[in-house]
Each structure stands twice: as C-alpha cells, then as structure tokens.
Motif scaffolding. Structure first.
Motif: not given
Length: 120
Positions: A49-52, A102-103, A106-108, A94-95
């Motif tokens: 939601v907040w990323v959107r 993702g990191t 997570g930090v944000v 890439s992975p």
C-alpha cells in the motif's frame, strides 16, 4: 537546472511521507484504530500500500520531468503484449538485485515506522 535523481528520490519519499501522515492513527498497531478498538490495520501497514503511494508520487514527478525536457509523447507506446517500450530486450533482475531492493524496502519501512513511533 534539474537534478532528476534527487527529485525522484524526494518524490518517492514524499509519497510515503504523505501516506504515513494521513494514516498515522492506523499505523500505531496491528489492531485498533479510529474506527474501533478491534479493527485491523493490515490494509494500511501492508508495504504494497505505502510503496504504491510512493510509486504514484514518483510517476507524477517523472511526468513533470518529461514535460520539462520535452520528451512527453515522443516515443510511441508499443501495442504488443509483453514487449519492451523502447525496443530493448526484456531482462530479469538478478537475485542479488532483488535482494538489494528488498533490503532497501525494509530499511525504508523500518525508518518510516520509527518516525511514526516517535510521534507518540
């Protein structure tokens, strides 16, 4: 002068910041908000939601940059399903790139919820 990198970073953060400010009372716990002590808040703290909201703010800023640089409407949009808009080959992340993204999210998220908690 236009600093696109800084402007888009701010636009992304600003979308998140506005969401957090608007939904402050819904971001204080998993359960309980102005609608009731037993009401769940998942639809507010779910990162999608907040990323959107951050992405929507970024889209507006990129559109402004495109207008100012005179590039709006210069490249026709592809009508072929799944095709690259600029004729470039589609590449998968890439992975390592996915892990980095993702990191960063997570930090944000940690920073965002830290700000919300300090306002109590």
């Amino acid at each position: 002068k236009m600093n696109i990198d800084t402007d888009t970073q701010w636009a992304y953060w600003d979308g998140t910041r506005k969401f957090v400010a608007d939904k402050h009372d819904y971001l204080q716990g998993q359960i309980g908000n102005p609608e009731g002590a037993d009401k769940p808040n998942k639809k507010y703290y779910d990162p999608r939601v907040w990323v959107r909201k951050a992405e929507e703010s970024l889209i507006v800023r990129v559109g402004t940059s495109m207008d100012r640089l005179g590039s709006t409407g210069r490249y026709p949009r592809s009508k072929e399903a799944g095709s690259s808009q600029l004729g470039l080959e589609k590449k998968m992340l890439s992975p390592a790139a996915l892990l980095s993204i993702g990191t960063a999210i997570g930090v944000v998220g940690t920073f965002m919820f830290g700000l919300v908690s300090k306002k109590k």
